[in-house]
Scaffold this motif. Structure first.
Motif, PDB file in Angstrom:
ATOM      1  N   LEU A  56       0.823  -1.205   0.000  1.00  0.00           N
ATOM      2  CA  LEU A  56       0.000   0.000   0.000  1.00  0.00           C
ATOM      3  C   LEU A  56       0.860   1.260   0.000  1.00  0.00           C
ATOM      4  O   LEU A  56       0.507   2.263  -0.619  1.00  0.00           O
ATOM      5  CB  LEU A  56      -0.948  -0.019   1.194  1.00  0.00           C
ATOM      6  N   LEU A  57       2.009   1.195   0.682  1.00  0.00           N
ATOM      7  CA  LEU A  57       2.929   2.329   0.661  1.00  0.00           C
ATOM      8  C   LEU A  57       3.515   2.529  -0.732  1.00  0.00           C
ATOM      9  O   LEU A  57       3.733   3.669  -1.163  1.00  0.00           O
ATOM     10  CB  LEU A  57       4.042   2.127   1.681  1.00  0.00           C
ATOM     11  N   PHE A  58       3.772   1.450  -1.450  1.00  0.00           N
ATOM     12  CA  PHE A  58       4.276   1.562  -2.809  1.00  0.00           C
ATOM     13  C   PHE A  58       3.239   2.215  -3.725  1.00  0.00           C
ATOM     14  O   PHE A  58       3.577   3.052  -4.561  1.00  0.00           O
ATOM     15  CB  PHE A  58       4.668   0.189  -3.347  1.00  0.00           C
ATOM     16  N   ILE A  59       1.985   1.860  -3.558  1.00  0.00           N
ATOM     17  CA  ILE A  59       0.920   2.469  -4.361  1.00  0.00           C
ATOM     18  C   ILE A  59       0.807   3.958  -4.046  1.00  0.00           C
ATOM     19  O   ILE A  59       0.688   4.788  -4.957  1.00  0.00           O
ATOM     20  CB  ILE A  59      -0.408   1.726  -4.135  1.00  0.00           C
ATOM     21  N   ALA A  60       0.867   4.311  -2.764  1.00  0.00           N
ATOM     22  CA  ALA A  60       0.829   5.720  -2.381  1.00  0.00           C
ATOM     23  C   ALA A  60       2.068   6.455  -2.875  1.00  0.00           C
ATOM     24  O   ALA A  60       1.986   7.597  -3.356  1.00  0.00           O
ATOM     25  CB  ALA A  60       0.712   5.847  -0.861  1.00  0.00           C
ATOM     26  N   GLY A  61       3.219   5.807  -2.804  1.00  0.00           N
ATOM     27  CA  GLY A  61       4.456   6.410  -3.286  1.00  0.00           C
ATOM     28  C   GLY A  61       4.434   6.644  -4.781  1.00  0.00           C
ATOM     29  O   GLY A  61       4.972   7.638  -5.279  1.00  0.00           O
ATOM     30  N   THR A  62       3.813   5.735  -5.508  1.00  0.00           N
ATOM     31  CA  THR A  62       3.678   5.915  -6.947  1.00  0.00           C
ATOM     32  C   THR A  62       2.818   7.129  -7.268  1.00  0.00           C
ATOM     33  O   THR A  62       3.141   7.908  -8.164  1.00  0.00           O
ATOM     34  CB  THR A  62       3.069   4.643  -7.574  1.00  0.00           C
ATOM     35  N   TRP A  73       4.154  10.481  -9.085  1.00  0.00           N
ATOM     36  CA  TRP A  73       3.517  10.969 -10.304  1.00  0.00           C
ATOM     37  C   TRP A  73       3.208  12.461 -10.199  1.00  0.00           C
ATOM     38  O   TRP A  73       3.456  13.210 -11.147  1.00  0.00           O
ATOM     39  CB  TRP A  73       2.245  10.180 -10.588  1.00  0.00           C
ATOM     40  N   VAL A  74       2.697  12.889  -9.040  1.00  0.00           N
ATOM     41  CA  VAL A  74       2.399  14.313  -8.833  1.00  0.00           C
ATOM     42  C   VAL A  74       3.690  15.135  -8.871  1.00  0.00           C
ATOM     43  O   VAL A  74       3.751  16.194  -9.522  1.00  0.00           O
ATOM     44  CB  VAL A  74       1.643  14.523  -7.502  1.00  0.00           C
ATOM     45  N   LEU A  75       4.730  14.664  -8.196  1.00  0.00           N
ATOM     46  CA  LEU A  75       6.012  15.373  -8.224  1.00  0.00           C
ATOM     47  C   LEU A  75       6.603  15.410  -9.634  1.00  0.00           C
ATOM     48  O   LEU A  75       7.172  16.429 -10.049  1.00  0.00           O
ATOM     49  CB  LEU A  75       6.997  14.711  -7.261  1.00  0.00           C
ATOM     50  N   ASP A  76       6.462  14.330 -10.374  1.00  0.00           N
ATOM     51  CA  ASP A  76       6.962  14.268 -11.741  1.00  0.00           C
ATOM     52  C   ASP A  76       6.259  15.287 -12.630  1.00  0.00           C
ATOM     53  O   ASP A  76       6.907  15.989 -13.410  1.00  0.00           O
ATOM     54  CB  ASP A  76       6.776  12.859 -12.287  1.00  0.00           C
ATOM     55  N   ARG A 105      13.528   9.727 -12.454  1.00  0.00           N
ATOM     56  CA  ARG A 105      12.173   9.328 -12.037  1.00  0.00           C
ATOM     57  C   ARG A 105      12.202   8.052 -11.203  1.00  0.00           C
ATOM     58  O   ARG A 105      11.497   7.939 -10.196  1.00  0.00           O
ATOM     59  CB  ARG A 105      11.296   9.120 -13.258  1.00  0.00           C
ATOM     60  N   ALA A 106      13.013   7.098 -11.614  1.00  0.00           N
ATOM     61  CA  ALA A 106      13.108   5.836 -10.868  1.00  0.00           C
ATOM     62  C   ALA A 106      13.700   6.066  -9.483  1.00  0.00           C
ATOM     63  O   ALA A 106      13.219   5.510  -8.490  1.00  0.00           O
ATOM     64  CB  ALA A 106      13.943   4.838 -11.647  1.00  0.00           C
ATOM     65  N   SER A 107      14.738   6.902  -9.394  1.00  0.00           N
ATOM     66  CA  SER A 107      15.333   7.173  -8.086  1.00  0.00           C
ATOM     67  C   SER A 107      14.399   7.994  -7.206  1.00  0.00           C
ATOM     68  O   SER A 107      14.391   7.839  -5.988  1.00  0.00           O
ATOM     69  CB  SER A 107      16.681   7.876  -8.241  1.00  0.00           C
ATOM     70  N   LEU A 108      13.588   8.858  -7.821  1.00  0.00           N
ATOM     71  CA  LEU A 108      12.598   9.610  -7.049  1.00  0.00           C
ATOM     72  C   LEU A 108      11.565   8.666  -6.447  1.00  0.00           C
ATOM     73  O   LEU A 108      11.179   8.820  -5.284  1.00  0.00           O
ATOM     74  CB  LEU A 108      11.920  10.649  -7.947  1.00  0.00           C
ATOM     75  N   LEU A 109      11.136   7.666  -7.211  1.00  0.00           N
ATOM     76  CA  LEU A 109      10.191   6.672  -6.694  1.00  0.00           C
ATOM     77  C   LEU A 109      10.795   5.896  -5.530  1.00  0.00           C
ATOM     78  O   LEU A 109      10.140   5.691  -4.504  1.00  0.00           O
ATOM     79  CB  LEU A 109       9.772   5.708  -7.805  1.00  0.00           C
ATOM     80  N   VAL A 110      12.044   5.496  -5.653  1.00  0.00           N
ATOM     81  CA  VAL A 110      12.713   4.769  -4.576  1.00  0.00           C
ATOM     82  C   VAL A 110      12.822   5.639  -3.326  1.00  0.00           C
ATOM     83  O   VAL A 110      12.568   5.175  -2.206  1.00  0.00           O
ATOM     84  CB  VAL A 110      14.098   4.273  -5.035  1.00  0.00           C
ATOM     85  N   CYS A 111      13.177   6.901  -3.493  1.00  0.00           N
ATOM     86  CA  CYS A 111      13.313   7.799  -2.338  1.00  0.00           C
ATOM     87  C   CYS A 111      11.978   8.050  -1.651  1.00  0.00           C
ATOM     88  O   CYS A 111      11.886   8.030  -0.418  1.00  0.00           O
ATOM     89  CB  CYS A 111      13.936   9.125  -2.773  1.00  0.00           C
ATOM     90  N   LEU A 154       8.358   6.895   2.961  1.00  0.00           N
ATOM     91  CA  LEU A 154       7.079   6.393   3.475  1.00  0.00           C
ATOM     92  C   LEU A 154       7.283   5.125   4.313  1.00  0.00           C
ATOM     93  O   LEU A 154       6.643   4.948   5.353  1.00  0.00           O
ATOM     94  CB  LEU A 154       6.129   6.110   2.325  1.00  0.00           C
ATOM     95  N   GLY A 155       8.146   4.242   3.862  1.00  0.00           N
ATOM     96  CA  GLY A 155       8.416   3.011   4.605  1.00  0.00           C
ATOM     97  C   GLY A 155       9.075   3.284   5.947  1.00  0.00           C
ATOM     98  O   GLY A 155       8.756   2.647   6.952  1.00  0.00           O
ATOM     99  N   LEU A 156      10.005   4.241   5.976  1.00  0.00           N
ATOM    100  CA  LEU A 156      10.627   4.593   7.253  1.00  0.00           C
ATOM    101  C   LEU A 156       9.629   5.200   8.223  1.00  0.00           C
ATOM    102  O   LEU A 156       9.713   4.994   9.432  1.00  0.00           O
ATOM    103  CB  LEU A 156      11.774   5.570   7.024  1.00  0.00           C
ATOM    104  N   GLY A 157       8.676   5.956   7.686  1.00  0.00           N
ATOM    105  CA  GLY A 157       7.654   6.545   8.549  1.00  0.00           C
ATOM    106  C   GLY A 157       6.750   5.513   9.190  1.00  0.00           C
ATOM    107  O   GLY A 157       6.287   5.677  10.305  1.00  0.00           O
ATOM    108  N   VAL A 158       6.496   4.424   8.486  1.00  0.00           N
ATOM    109  CA  VAL A 158       5.591   3.392   9.004  1.00  0.00           C
ATOM    110  C   VAL A 158       6.325   2.382   9.860  1.00  0.00           C
ATOM    111  O   VAL A 158       5.874   2.008  10.931  1.00  0.00           O
ATOM    112  CB  VAL A 158       4.864   2.690   7.831  1.00  0.00           C
ATOM    113  N   TYR A 159       7.478   1.922   9.400  1.00  0.00           N
ATOM    114  CA  TYR A 159       8.173   0.827  10.061  1.00  0.00           C
ATOM    115  C   TYR A 159       9.141   1.261  11.130  1.00  0.00           C
ATOM    116  O   TYR A 159       9.839   0.452  11.705  1.00  0.00           O
ATOM    117  CB  TYR A 159       8.888  -0.043   9.022  1.00  0.00           C
TER     118      TYR A 159
END
Length: 66
Positions: A17-23, A27-30, A49-55, A60-65
């Motif tokens: 779900l975090l990956f979907i939100a990150g995507t 997209w908005v930032l792109d 773009r790929a590195s922006l998605l990873v970042c 988001l993952g650090l915020g949750v986990y």
């Protein structure tokens, strides 16, 4: 926050779900960066773009986990 979330009686890992939100956020930032013309100074736009998605997904993952 739980590590799994029930979606239609199926447990889905929160990272999916975090990956979907990150995507969506990426997209908005792109679109905003393309509108402002930032990609004219970027050496390799698709790699950026790929590195922006990873970042974004990493933040988001650090915020949750954490």
């Amino acid at each position: 926050m739980p590590r799994e979330i029930a979606v239609l009686d199926a447990y889905v890992p929160a990272i999916v779900l975090l990956f979907i939100a990150g995507t969506a956020i990426t997209w908005v930032l792109d679109r905003a960066m393309a509108w402002t013309g930032l990609y004219r100074v970027v050496w390799h736009p698709s790699l950026f773009r790929a590195s922006l998605l990873v970042c974004v997904c990493g933040v988001l993952g650090l915020g949750v986990y954490r």
